[in-house]
Design a protein around this motif. Structure first.
Motif, PDB file in Angstrom:
ATOM      1  N   UNK A 167       0.510  -0.653  -0.233  1.00  0.00           N
ATOM      2  CA  UNK A 167       0.009   0.239   0.008  1.00  0.00           C
ATOM      3  C   UNK A 167       0.859   1.515  -0.058  1.00  0.00           C
ATOM      4  N   UNK A 168       0.247   2.195  -0.742  1.00  0.00           N
ATOM      5  CA  UNK A 168       1.136   3.723  -0.134  1.00  0.00           C
ATOM      6  C   UNK A 168       1.107   3.977   0.877  1.00  0.00           C
ATOM      7  N   UNK A 169       2.228   4.550   1.365  1.00  0.00           N
ATOM      8  CA  UNK A 169       2.837   5.359   2.696  1.00  0.00           C
ATOM      9  C   UNK A 169       1.336   6.034   3.106  1.00  0.00           C
ATOM     10  N   UNK A 170       1.068   6.315   4.526  1.00  0.00           N
ATOM     11  CA  UNK A 170      -0.563   6.942   4.831  1.00  0.00           C
ATOM     12  C   UNK A 170       0.130   8.486   4.668  1.00  0.00           C
ATOM     13  N   UNK A 171      -0.488   9.318   4.309  1.00  0.00           N
ATOM     14  CA  UNK A 171      -0.322  10.613   4.348  1.00  0.00           C
ATOM     15  C   UNK A 171       0.222  11.385   5.315  1.00  0.00           C
ATOM     16  N   UNK A 172       1.066  12.443   5.675  1.00  0.00           N
ATOM     17  CA  UNK A 172       1.484  13.133   6.959  1.00  0.00           C
ATOM     18  C   UNK A 172      -0.093  13.510   7.098  1.00  0.00           C
ATOM     19  N   UNK A 173      -0.640  12.874   8.382  1.00  0.00           N
ATOM     20  CA  UNK A 173      -1.416  13.861   9.408  1.00  0.00           C
ATOM     21  C   UNK A 173      -0.989  14.965  10.229  1.00  0.00           C
TER      22      UNK A 173
END
Length: 186
Positions: free
Chosen positions: A64-70
């Motif tokens: 999966x892609x890396x989660x977006x920065x929160x």
């Protein structure tokens, strides 16, 4: 349908699928592709101590892609927040059960894991090793990131699980911090 389309050079997370690594997310880079199988170089796994990083062939369904920065400040998590904690070369999903200051007045999170390898169900974590948990789900003809809602905490479950787990823990919280007999960083 594959989890995502990737290209060489993409930074991704491999979803753990081998025994002991299920439900973990492991950071890596796509460095090749052969007959639809991705060649991944991990960022934290090494072949041997101080050796090169592990390279592995992975099916695209396990990527999966890396989660977006929160935008969420890592020091603003609350009891019941679903988070990922960086431990043992990967990100592991857990629930914050407590927020407190250790003896040095440094903020810590007490996290319980539902999907941790069988020998680790509880940890005291520094904020820098915690991120909001995000799921990569299918919606219509695409995928989107979603964040789970805060969970209700059952205090008696937490403490009975903690006491049973604590008896199995070494006096090291696996983040390099020694812990005292109550399980808090010292």
């Amino acid at each position: 349908m594959p989890f995502m389309a990737v290209e060489i050079g993409d930074f991704i997370e491999v979803i753990g699928h081998e025994p002991g690594y299920e439900h973990g997310y492991f950071e890596g880079e796509v460095i090749g592709e052969y007959d639809g199988i991705l060649k991944i170089q991990y960022e934290h796994f090494v072949v041997e101590k101080d050796g090169p990083y592990l390279v592995e062939m992975i099916h695209p369904d396990h990527v999966r892609p890396r989660p977006p920065h929160s935008d969420k400040d890592v020091e603003s998590f609350q009891k019941g927040d679903v988070v990922d904690v960086l431990w043992k070369d990967g990100w592991w999903q857990g629930i914050i059960y407590d927020v407190f200051d250790n003896l040095n007045n440094e903020m810590r999170y007490e996290v319980f894991y539902d999907y941790m390898p069988k020998y680790k169900k509880y940890a005291v974590c520094q904020p820098m090793n915690v991120r909001p948990h995000q799921d990569w789900i299918s919606v219509n003809n695409g995928r989107v990131w979603v964040t789970p809602v805060r969970e209700e905490i059952e205090e008696d479950v937490k403490h009975s699980t903690f006491m049973a787990t604590y008896l199995c823990l070494n006096l090291d919280d696996h983040f390099g911090n020694k812990i005292n007999q109550q399980g808090y960083n010292v």
